[in-house]
Write a protein that holds these residues in place. Structure first.
Motif, mmCIF file in Angstrom:
data_model
loop_
_atom_site.group_PDB
_atom_site.id
_atom_site.type_symbol
_atom_site.label_atom_id
_atom_site.label_comp_id
_atom_site.label_asym_id
_atom_site.label_seq_id
_atom_site.Cartn_x
_atom_site.Cartn_y
_atom_site.Cartn_z
ATOM 1 N N HIS A 126 0.862 -1.184 0.000
ATOM 2 C CA HIS A 126 0.000 0.000 0.000
ATOM 3 C C HIS A 126 0.898 1.234 0.000
ATOM 4 C CE1 HIS A 126 -3.468 -2.511 1.038
ATOM 5 N NE2 HIS A 126 -2.766 -3.005 2.036
ATOM 6 N N THR A 127 0.510 2.265 -0.727
ATOM 7 C CA THR A 127 1.252 3.520 -0.709
ATOM 8 C C THR A 127 0.845 4.312 0.521
ATOM 9 O OG1 THR A 127 1.321 3.548 -3.124
ATOM 10 C CG2 THR A 127 1.805 5.621 -1.991
ATOM 11 N N LEU A 128 1.795 4.485 1.453
ATOM 12 C CA LEU A 128 1.471 5.092 2.740
ATOM 13 C C LEU A 128 2.372 6.263 3.110
ATOM 14 C CD1 LEU A 128 0.844 1.814 4.802
ATOM 15 C CD2 LEU A 128 -0.865 3.292 3.716
ATOM 16 N N VAL A 129 3.399 6.534 2.302
ATOM 17 C CA VAL A 129 4.359 7.594 2.615
ATOM 18 C C VAL A 129 4.533 8.506 1.409
ATOM 19 C CG1 VAL A 129 6.754 8.107 3.265
ATOM 20 C CG2 VAL A 129 5.621 6.093 4.220
ATOM 21 N N ASP A 130 4.544 9.821 1.645
ATOM 22 C CA ASP A 130 4.902 10.813 0.635
ATOM 23 C C ASP A 130 6.313 11.306 0.924
ATOM 24 O OD1 ASP A 130 2.525 10.785 -0.808
ATOM 25 O OD2 ASP A 130 1.576 12.280 0.495
ATOM 26 N N TYR A 131 7.223 11.012 0.006
ATOM 27 C CA TYR A 131 8.626 11.386 0.148
ATOM 28 C C TYR A 131 8.872 12.661 -0.650
ATOM 29 C CZ TYR A 131 13.747 10.817 0.007
ATOM 30 O OH TYR A 131 15.105 10.995 0.117
ATOM 31 N N ARG A 132 9.342 13.700 0.036
ATOM 32 C CA ARG A 132 9.544 14.994 -0.598
ATOM 33 C C ARG A 132 10.913 15.021 -1.283
ATOM 34 N NH1 ARG A 132 7.185 20.078 0.735
ATOM 35 N NH2 ARG A 132 6.232 19.059 2.540
ATOM 36 N N LEU A 133 10.902 15.167 -2.599
ATOM 37 C CA LEU A 133 12.142 15.239 -3.370
ATOM 38 C C LEU A 133 12.686 16.662 -3.324
ATOM 39 C CD1 LEU A 133 11.018 13.156 -6.460
ATOM 40 C CD2 LEU A 133 12.687 12.446 -4.748
ATOM 41 N N SER A 134 13.925 16.785 -2.908
ATOM 42 C CA SER A 134 14.553 18.089 -2.795
ATOM 43 C C SER A 134 15.997 17.951 -3.233
ATOM 44 C CB SER A 134 14.479 18.599 -1.348
ATOM 45 O OG SER A 134 15.165 19.822 -1.203
ATOM 46 N N PRO A 135 16.356 18.373 -4.442
ATOM 47 C CA PRO A 135 17.693 18.139 -4.968
ATOM 48 C C PRO A 135 18.813 18.692 -4.112
ATOM 49 C CG PRO A 135 16.224 18.870 -6.716
ATOM 50 C CD PRO A 135 15.483 19.026 -5.416
ATOM 51 N N ASP A 136 18.562 19.738 -3.316
ATOM 52 C CA ASP A 136 19.635 20.312 -2.521
ATOM 53 C C ASP A 136 19.603 19.839 -1.072
ATOM 54 O OD1 ASP A 136 17.306 21.573 -1.813
ATOM 55 O OD2 ASP A 136 18.122 23.602 -1.808
ATOM 56 N N GLY A 137 18.794 18.825 -0.756
ATOM 57 C CA GLY A 137 18.687 18.346 0.614
ATOM 58 C C GLY A 137 19.731 17.301 0.948
ATOM 59 N N LEU A 138 19.859 16.993 2.236
ATOM 60 C CA LEU A 138 20.810 15.995 2.703
ATOM 61 C C LEU A 138 20.567 14.655 2.038
ATOM 62 C CD1 LEU A 138 22.991 14.980 4.732
ATOM 63 C CD2 LEU A 138 21.125 14.562 6.341
ATOM 64 N N SER A 139 19.281 14.289 1.885
ATOM 65 C CA SER A 139 18.969 12.980 1.337
ATOM 66 C C SER A 139 19.376 12.863 -0.124
ATOM 67 C CB SER A 139 17.470 12.691 1.482
ATOM 68 O OG SER A 139 16.719 13.624 0.742
ATOM 69 N N CYS A 140 19.741 13.972 -0.765
ATOM 70 C CA CYS A 140 20.131 13.945 -2.170
ATOM 71 C C CYS A 140 21.611 14.267 -2.362
ATOM 72 C CB CYS A 140 19.262 14.898 -2.983
ATOM 73 S SG CYS A 140 17.534 14.384 -3.064
ATOM 74 N N ASP A 141 22.442 14.110 -1.335
ATOM 75 C CA ASP A 141 23.899 14.222 -1.483
ATOM 76 C C ASP A 141 24.391 12.852 -1.929
ATOM 77 O OD1 ASP A 141 26.572 14.688 -1.361
ATOM 78 O OD2 ASP A 141 26.533 15.624 0.622
ATOM 79 N N TYR A 142 24.279 12.613 -3.240
ATOM 80 C CA TYR A 142 24.431 11.258 -3.762
ATOM 81 C C TYR A 142 25.857 10.741 -3.679
ATOM 82 C CZ TYR A 142 19.790 12.292 -5.509
ATOM 83 O OH TYR A 142 18.473 12.643 -5.589
#
Length: 310
Positions: A204-220
Motif C-alpha cells: 500500500h502507498t502510505l508515505v509521501d517522500y519529498r524530493l529536494s535536490p539540494d537536501g541531505l537525502s540527495c547528497d548522492y
C-alpha cells in the motif's frame, strides 16, 4: 495510564518550512492511539516556533530541544523517551497517508513474529509554495521478508519515514549507529536482517517522500561513499561488486527523478557499469532505461526526464 500503541519519532533540524505539513499528516491518522515525540536537533531557523502550537494543543505531542548531534543520536533519544509498543519514524519533510498507522498495526497484530515493516512510497516534488505535487513515481514492495543483499543493493524501505519496528526489537538491536548521516538507516536494517530478524512490506502507498535536490537525502556522492563503508562490513556475506552496481543504478534513478544534475546521473551510472555491468542489467528494462536516461538527460528538459525515467 496505558501506554500508546505507537510512538511517532520525528527528528527536526531547520524544518520550519515543512514541519507543519508533516505533523498535520500524523494528526490526520485514522488510528489515533499514538504519541508524537518531536526532537529539535539544534535548529537555527523557526522550527521550534512552528512546532509549539501543536505541543500546546494536543497532549499526545511532546517536544524537546537540544544541541545538534546528528540524526542517529536524535532518533535514539526519541526511542529512549518513547512509550509505545511500536515505533514509527518520520522525517520532518515527509508526510504519511491517513491509514499509515492503521495498516502497520493490523499487520503486526496478524503476524506477531514480524519485528518490523514498511510500505510503498510516493515520490513527490514540490510546487513553488512548498506543497507536494502529484507523485512522480512509486517504490515497489516484493513478496516475503527482506534479505541482506536486497537491503544493501536497492533498500526498498528507502527512508526511515517508511519504517515501523517493535520497541523491544529496537532496544535489542542497540539503536542507530551515531555519527552516520547518509547510511544510518541502511546500516541498521543490514544488522537487523543479518541477525535473522524479519521485516516485511505492505503493498500500500502510505508515505509521501519529498524530493529536494539540494537536501541531505540527495547528497548522492556522500551516499555512495557511505554505502561503500557499510558494504565493507558485510563483504563476506554478499557480492559487494554486484551490490554496488545495483546501488549505483538505484542512485542514478533517484538523481533523474529528483531533477538532479545530468552530469552526476551519468557519473553514477558509469560507476555502476564499472562495478559489474551484468548486475547493472540484471533487470534488463530498468538497466537500459536508466543508462539511456543518464546518457541523454543533458539534452532533455528536466520535466521530461523525471517523467520518462522515474
Amino acid at each position: 495510564m496505558r501506554n500508546p500503541r505507537f510512538s511517532v519519532i520525528i527528528p527536526v533540524h531547520n524544518a520550519e518550512r515543512t514541519i507543519a505539513a508533516t505533523l498535520d499528516s500524523v494528526l490526520a491518522q485514522t488510528f489515533t492511539d499514538f504519541e508524537i515525540i518531536l526532537i529539535d536537533d539544534g535548529s537555527t531557523d523557526g522550527s521550534i516556533r512552528a512546532m509549539l502550537p501543536y505541543a500546546g494543543k494536543d497532549e499526545r505531542v511532546k517536544m524537546i530541544a537540544k544541541s545538534q548531534e546528528g540524526v542517529s543520536a536524535t532518533r535514539n533519544l526519541g526511542v529512549e523517551l518513547a512509550q509505545g509498543e511500536l515505533l514509527a519514524f518520520l522525517d520532518a519533510d515527509d508526510c504519511w497517508h491517513s491509514k499509515k498507522l492503521f495498516e502497520h498495526f493490523c499487520l503486526h497484530m496478524r503476524e506477531p513474529d514480524i519485528d518490523a515493516s514498511f510500505a510503498k512510497i510516493a515520490f513527490r516534488s514540490e510546487h513553488s509554495d512548498g506543497t507536494l505535487a502529484q507523485p512522480i513515481t512509486f517504490s515497489t514492495v516484493g513478496d516475503g521478508p527482506l534479505d541482506l543483499e536486497t537491503i544493501l543493493s536497492e533498500n526498498p524501505v528507502c527512508t526511515t519515514s517508511n519504517f515501523v519496528i517493535r520497541r523491544t526489537a529496537f532496544h535489542e538491536m542497540g539503536g542507530f549507529r551515531s555519527g552516520m548521516n547518509h547510511a544510518e538507516d541502511q546500516e541498521f536494517l543490514a544488522r537487523f536482517v543479518d541477525e535473522g530478524r524479519k521485516i516485511v512490506g505492505l503493498n500500500h502507498t502510505l508515505v509521501d517522500y519529498r524530493l529536494s535536490p539540494d537536501g541531505l537525502s540527495c547528497d548522492y556522492e556522500a551516499m555512495l561513499a557511505g554505502w561503500r563503508d557499510l558494504s565493507a562490513q558485510f563483504a563476506g556475506r554478499f557480492d559487494v561488486r554486484r551490490g554496488e552496481a545495483i546501488f549505483c543504478r538505484y542512485l542514478t534513478r533517484r538523481i533523474l527523478r529528483a531533477g538532479g544534475s545530468a552530469l552526476l546521473a551519468r557519473r553514477m551510472a558509469f560507476h555502476g557499469l564499472r562495478a559489474d555491468w551484468r548486475a547493472f542489467f540484471s533487470d534488463v528494462r530498468r538497466g537500459a532505461l536508466t543508462l539511456s536516461a543518464a546518457v541523454c538527460s543533458a539534452m532533455l528538459p528536466q520535466s521530461v526526464r523525471t517523467s520518462m525515467f522515474a
